[in-house]
Scaffold this active site. Sequence first.
Site, PDB file in Angstrom:
ATOM      1  N   TYR A 116       4.520  22.709 -58.328  1.00  0.00           N
ATOM      2  CA  TYR A 116       5.685  23.586 -58.452  1.00  0.00           C
ATOM      3  C   TYR A 116       5.248  25.051 -58.341  1.00  0.00           C
ATOM      4  CZ  TYR A 116       8.812  19.825 -60.219  1.00  0.00           C
ATOM      5  OH  TYR A 116       9.588  18.708 -60.366  1.00  0.00           O
ATOM      6  N   SER A 117       4.350  25.468 -59.252  1.00  0.00           N
ATOM      7  CA  SER A 117       4.017  26.895 -59.368  1.00  0.00           C
ATOM      8  C   SER A 117       3.304  27.414 -58.128  1.00  0.00           C
ATOM      9  CB  SER A 117       3.109  27.122 -60.572  1.00  0.00           C
ATOM     10  OG  SER A 117       3.685  26.585 -61.719  1.00  0.00           O
ATOM     11  N   GLN A 138       1.576  17.648 -59.947  1.00  0.00           N
ATOM     12  CA  GLN A 138       2.822  18.402 -59.802  1.00  0.00           C
ATOM     13  C   GLN A 138       2.571  19.725 -59.083  1.00  0.00           C
ATOM     14  OE1 GLN A 138       4.146  20.389 -63.367  1.00  0.00           O
ATOM     15  NE2 GLN A 138       6.290  20.022 -62.895  1.00  0.00           N
ATOM     16  N   GLU A 195      12.644   9.826 -74.030  1.00  0.00           N
ATOM     17  CA  GLU A 195      12.283  10.503 -75.268  1.00  0.00           C
ATOM     18  C   GLU A 195      11.288  11.625 -75.006  1.00  0.00           C
ATOM     19  OE1 GLU A 195      10.682  11.794 -78.433  1.00  0.00           O
ATOM     20  OE2 GLU A 195       9.388  10.067 -78.065  1.00  0.00           O
ATOM     21  N   ASN A 221       6.940  30.466 -73.891  1.00  0.00           N
ATOM     22  CA  ASN A 221       7.731  30.576 -75.116  1.00  0.00           C
ATOM     23  C   ASN A 221       8.724  31.729 -75.071  1.00  0.00           C
ATOM     24  OD1 ASN A 221       6.126  28.439 -75.774  1.00  0.00           O
ATOM     25  ND2 ASN A 221       5.799  29.107 -77.887  1.00  0.00           N
ATOM     26  N   GLU A 222       8.413  32.741 -74.273  1.00  0.00           N
ATOM     27  CA  GLU A 222       9.408  33.808 -74.087  1.00  0.00           C
ATOM     28  C   GLU A 222      10.634  33.230 -73.373  1.00  0.00           C
ATOM     29  OE1 GLU A 222       6.143  34.210 -73.451  1.00  0.00           O
ATOM     30  OE2 GLU A 222       5.717  35.543 -75.131  1.00  0.00           O
ATOM     31  N   SER A 265      -2.448  20.822 -61.912  1.00  0.00           N
ATOM     32  CA  SER A 265      -3.279  20.092 -62.876  1.00  0.00           C
ATOM     33  C   SER A 265      -3.636  18.711 -62.364  1.00  0.00           C
ATOM     34  CB  SER A 265      -2.551  19.911 -64.204  1.00  0.00           C
ATOM     35  OG  SER A 265      -2.364  21.145 -64.819  1.00  0.00           O
TER      36      SER A 265
HETATM   37  C1  LIG Z   1      -3.152  24.897 -68.216  1.00  0.00           C
HETATM   38  C2  LIG Z   1      -2.020  25.022 -67.247  1.00  0.00           C
HETATM   39  C3  LIG Z   1      -1.621  23.925 -66.516  1.00  0.00           C
HETATM   40  C4  LIG Z   1      -0.589  24.024 -65.586  1.00  0.00           C
HETATM   41  N1  LIG Z   1      -0.257  22.928 -64.833  1.00  0.00           N
HETATM   42  C5  LIG Z   1       0.658  23.079 -63.831  1.00  0.00           C
HETATM   43  C6  LIG Z   1       0.923  22.013 -62.940  1.00  0.00           C
HETATM   44  O1  LIG Z   1       0.349  20.930 -63.044  1.00  0.00           O
HETATM   45  N2  LIG Z   1       1.806  22.204 -61.948  1.00  0.00           N
HETATM   46  C7  LIG Z   1       2.491  23.381 -61.811  1.00  0.00           C
HETATM   47  O2  LIG Z   1       3.298  23.482 -60.911  1.00  0.00           O
HETATM   48  N3  LIG Z   1       2.268  24.422 -62.649  1.00  0.00           N
HETATM   49  C8  LIG Z   1       1.356  24.298 -63.645  1.00  0.00           C
HETATM   50  N4  LIG Z   1       1.100  25.362 -64.481  1.00  0.00           N
HETATM   51  C9  LIG Z   1       1.786  26.622 -64.256  1.00  0.00           C
HETATM   52  C10 LIG Z   1       2.769  27.030 -65.319  1.00  0.00           C
HETATM   53  O3  LIG Z   1       3.953  26.317 -65.152  1.00  0.00           O
HETATM   54  C11 LIG Z   1       2.957  28.557 -65.226  1.00  0.00           C
HETATM   55  O4  LIG Z   1       1.779  29.146 -65.703  1.00  0.00           O
HETATM   56  C12 LIG Z   1       4.134  29.039 -66.026  1.00  0.00           C
HETATM   57  O5  LIG Z   1       5.330  28.660 -65.406  1.00  0.00           O
HETATM   58  C13 LIG Z   1       4.113  30.568 -66.197  1.00  0.00           C
HETATM   59  O6  LIG Z   1       3.988  31.208 -64.980  1.00  0.00           O
HETATM   60  P1  LIG Z   1       2.867  32.333 -64.751  1.00  0.00           P
HETATM   61  O7  LIG Z   1       1.577  31.783 -65.201  1.00  0.00           O
HETATM   62  O8  LIG Z   1       2.996  32.797 -63.359  1.00  0.00           O
HETATM   63  O9  LIG Z   1       3.254  33.491 -65.741  1.00  0.00           O
HETATM   64  P2  LIG Z   1       4.385  34.604 -65.517  1.00  0.00           P
HETATM   65  O10 LIG Z   1       5.660  33.955 -65.175  1.00  0.00           O
HETATM   66  O11 LIG Z   1       3.872  35.682 -64.644  1.00  0.00           O
HETATM   67  O12 LIG Z   1       4.515  35.142 -67.011  1.00  0.00           O
HETATM   68  C14 LIG Z   1       3.618  36.129 -67.577  1.00  0.00           C
HETATM   69  C15 LIG Z   1       4.210  36.590 -68.889  1.00  0.00           C
HETATM   70  O13 LIG Z   1       5.495  37.171 -68.679  1.00  0.00           O
HETATM   71  C16 LIG Z   1       6.478  36.538 -69.471  1.00  0.00           C
HETATM   72  N5  LIG Z   1       7.767  36.489 -68.774  1.00  0.00           N
HETATM   73  C17 LIG Z   1       8.023  36.070 -67.520  1.00  0.00           C
HETATM   74  N6  LIG Z   1       9.339  36.098 -67.268  1.00  0.00           N
HETATM   75  C18 LIG Z   1       9.943  36.536 -68.401  1.00  0.00           C
HETATM   76  C19 LIG Z   1      11.301  36.740 -68.807  1.00  0.00           C
HETATM   77  N7  LIG Z   1      12.329  36.518 -67.991  1.00  0.00           N
HETATM   78  N8  LIG Z   1      11.520  37.168 -70.079  1.00  0.00           N
HETATM   79  C20 LIG Z   1      10.496  37.415 -70.923  1.00  0.00           C
HETATM   80  N9  LIG Z   1       9.221  37.239 -70.600  1.00  0.00           N
HETATM   81  C21 LIG Z   1       8.934  36.789 -69.357  1.00  0.00           C
HETATM   82  C22 LIG Z   1       5.931  35.143 -69.703  1.00  0.00           C
HETATM   83  O14 LIG Z   1       6.495  34.561 -70.838  1.00  0.00           O
HETATM   84  C23 LIG Z   1       4.451  35.417 -69.842  1.00  0.00           C
HETATM   85  O15 LIG Z   1       4.192  35.822 -71.168  1.00  0.00           O
HETATM   86  C24 LIG Z   1       0.069  25.263 -65.414  1.00  0.00           C
HETATM   87  C25 LIG Z   1      -0.327  26.360 -66.183  1.00  0.00           C
HETATM   88  C26 LIG Z   1      -1.363  26.264 -67.067  1.00  0.00           C
HETATM   89  C27 LIG Z   1      -1.766  27.488 -67.832  1.00  0.00           C
END
Ligand SMILES: Cc1cc2nc3c(=O)[nH]c(=O)nc-3n(C[C@H](O)[C@H](O)[C@H](O)COP(=O)(O)OP(=O)(O)OC[C@H]3O[C@@H](n4cnc5c(N)ncnc54)[C@H](O)[C@@H]3O)c2cc1C
Lengths: 406, 371
Positions: A143-144, A141, A259, A389-390, A176
């Site tokens: 996305y990020s 996937q 599911e 979770n936020e 991943s």
């Molecule tokens: C082990 C692992 C596997 C993953 N696998 C994939 C994958 O296969 N494909 C893919 O595309 N992505 C993947 N991801 C990415 C994952 O989807 C992102 O890490 C996630 O969306 C959070 O984005 P970020 O890490 O940039 O954190 P950020 O968005 O920068 O968040 C940092 C902190 O800020 C908080 N925050 C951000 N916005 C808000 C808000 N509006 N209100 C309150 N708090 C907020 C968050 O909750 C977090 O605590 C993976 C991540 C991990 C850790």
Amino acid sequence: MDWGDSTEQAAFRAQVQQFIRERLPEHYRNSEGADSVEETAGWQADRKSDDPVVRAAAKDWADALAEHGWIAPAWPKQYGGAGLSYMEQFIFNAEMAQANAPAVGGMGVSMMGPTLIVHGTEEQRQEHLPRILSGEVAWAQGYSEPGSGSDLASLQTRAVRDGDEWVVNGQKIWTSGAHFADWLFALVRSDPDAPKHRGISFMMIDLKTPGLSLRPIIDMAGKHPFNETFFEDVRVPAKNMVGEENRGWYVGMTLLDFERSGVGLAIQYRRGLYDQLEEMKGKSQPFVRPDLGAVRLEFADRAIEAEILYNFALRIVSMNSRGIVPNYEASVNKMYGSELHQRVARTGTKAWGLYGQVWDPKSAYSPMGSTHVQDYVVSVPHTIFSGSNEIQRNVIATRGLGLPRG
Amino acid sequence: MDLGLTETQELLKNAAREFLENECSETLVREMEEDERGYSPALWQQMAEQGWQGLLIPEAYGGAGFDFMDLTILLEEMGRALVPGPFMPTVLGGAVPIIAAGTEAQKQQYLPKIASGESIFTLALTEPSARFDESGIETRAEVSGTSVTLTGTKLFIADAQVADFMVVAGRSAQGVTLAIVPTRQPGVHVTPLTTIASDKQCEVVLDGAQGELLGADGAGWEILRGVIRRYTVAECAYLVGLAQMDFEITVDYAKERVQFGRPIGSFQAIQHKCADMVTDVDGCRFITYKAAWALATDQPDAEAALAVHMAKAWTSEASRRVVAHGQQIHGGIGYTRDYKIQLFFRRQKRGELAFGDADYHREIVAQRIGL
Ligand SMILES: Cc1cc2nc3c(=O)[nH]c(=O)nc-3n(C[C@H](O)[C@H](O)[C@H](O)COP(=O)(O)OP(=O)(O)OC[C@H]3O[C@@H](n4cnc5c(N)ncnc54)[C@H](O)[C@@H]3O)c2cc1C
């Protein structure tokens, strides 16, 4: 309210149990710390393992499941799934988790296939679905991006149309299992001038396309589960776009109609707890901290919380079965389950006192193959991915309880 | 498997909600805090006309013959409305043990009067030792044929000030023994305590009080085990309704109260508390109904017991978290007597303690899972 199986449900459960008893390959039995049903990358890695025993186990298990359409229990029969009802899927997933049996097919089965079934053309379905079911093609996937995590819709990876192709440039991150995968489904920006949700398209990209490269990211457990993915003039045939151009956000966010209660996790935590309690009186008794009294009530709490999670899962399927679309309830599951995961790991390590830090499963001083300390680390990102979770709490409060957006 | 309500359950729930919204107002709840009897005889009679006191009682004895799940649903609604008075003592402390252990004559004598609202019962279980287990029963019971003479002190006895009868646990030469004891007799002295919930829990001094044997001499604890399990789940159900209502009032308040030019419910610090509240309330509901289901469907003893202890351990603690957030989100207004949220906060503590708090039940869960 009824926590018991109906006659049909009991019969189906018995059928699944018997199948697992008879067909689960030796390699997947009682393997301490085996990957959970939810962490589907496990099977994906196994099918390309250097160890012929592991490779054979992955194949045999996939073949056995395929006989019943159980690689994709939720998919309609016409596409090679088993077309199980929500409640049957719930039972199936629960029994798989109870036996610690790996799900097969990874993100192809759980995400790509259902997306194609809803949004794909018949040609796309015919091309990709059979290869997902046969285990020939695994998916990752994309996305990020480095600048787009929680705020995913701000993504910048650019796709520009050039004749029959799209030319993609940019970078994904946290991809991943891409190093075990063959194809990637990705969200890309196809119209930089449109409002951010309306300029995104959904694409299927062959990972062997020239210009696409992966760089490993090593996680804090010392493993290599994910990658950076770079795109330099990667040419993607236009037929690999799923859904309409610039409507990719909605394709990617489709509430996939199967599911997703997470019952597997509830069962997994419960089983893990009771296994540990057994072990603490058996083989691993020498590692139990001398002042166990200090943590015994934590174990009681975890056991209760596992029931809470099970009930949350059963609620989702009950709603689905009654034709009600879960709203905040799904976010409650994700949030509660991931936090419980971390608590279960924490309590688990605590029981072992000083031995709770021994990382090497083969060490003579390792309690239960170091499962708990490893889980203590591996559970960390569970409150971050799939919507942190936020974000889940924001969703519960605004979409669920109708509180005004901040 | 299905965590939804059946159509009949849905009907019962809606009817109860509508009835209580009309008949059990906040004003009535507040009046009963000051009232010596602690309940409204008019409401009591109306509830009997709805068939509530007799919900669990078989039709042959003037009841409705519903099951324990139905009662749980009703109690959740009563908790929501903070219904004051001796409903739980009468149904769980009177009807349940008599259905379980009464002779045919006793059933015919007492059950129809419970169903009709004529008789109020309570359970005289705990003593100054404040224990919930068998060893807490020290009140002396002298059994002679079917009559029992009781001497000792019972404490925290709900609504004894208005009860017509008490089911008293005493200790005879044979062990714990139950007796049905009329409260209005010279050997019974009732003194209400003042408690956080402004309910009526009493000291009951038994000084040669006369009663009639309920169940066999020495069989009391066996009977009480089932009674206590049901009563415990009933307390959970009341807490579920109480917590649900506290949560709803709080979310409504968060939508209306404006600070810094916007509703406080738009602040994440408030939103996240609300998200945790709904998680806790829902968690309480399902684990409570799971225990009720286990009892109503006669699941194996060990499973049913574990379900009950888990339910009370979780619900005691989670409902406390809910009402604490409820207070915090209300700011200063929540701390006033005149605003309603405090009614829930104070009553939650009563329910939390009744039949053992989270620590008590968690310990038993630990033992039962082999620790
Ligand atoms: C082990 C692992 C596997 C993953 N696998 C994939 C994958 O296969 N494909 C893919 O595309 N992505 C993947 N991801 C990415 C994952 O989807 C992102 O890490 C996630 O969306 C959070 O984005 P970020 O890490 O940039 O954190 P950020 O968005 O920068 O968040 C940092 C902190 O800020 C908080 N925050 C951000 N916005 C808000 C808000 N509006 N209100 C309150 N708090 C907020 C968050 O909750 C977090 O605590 C993976 C991540 C991990 C850790």
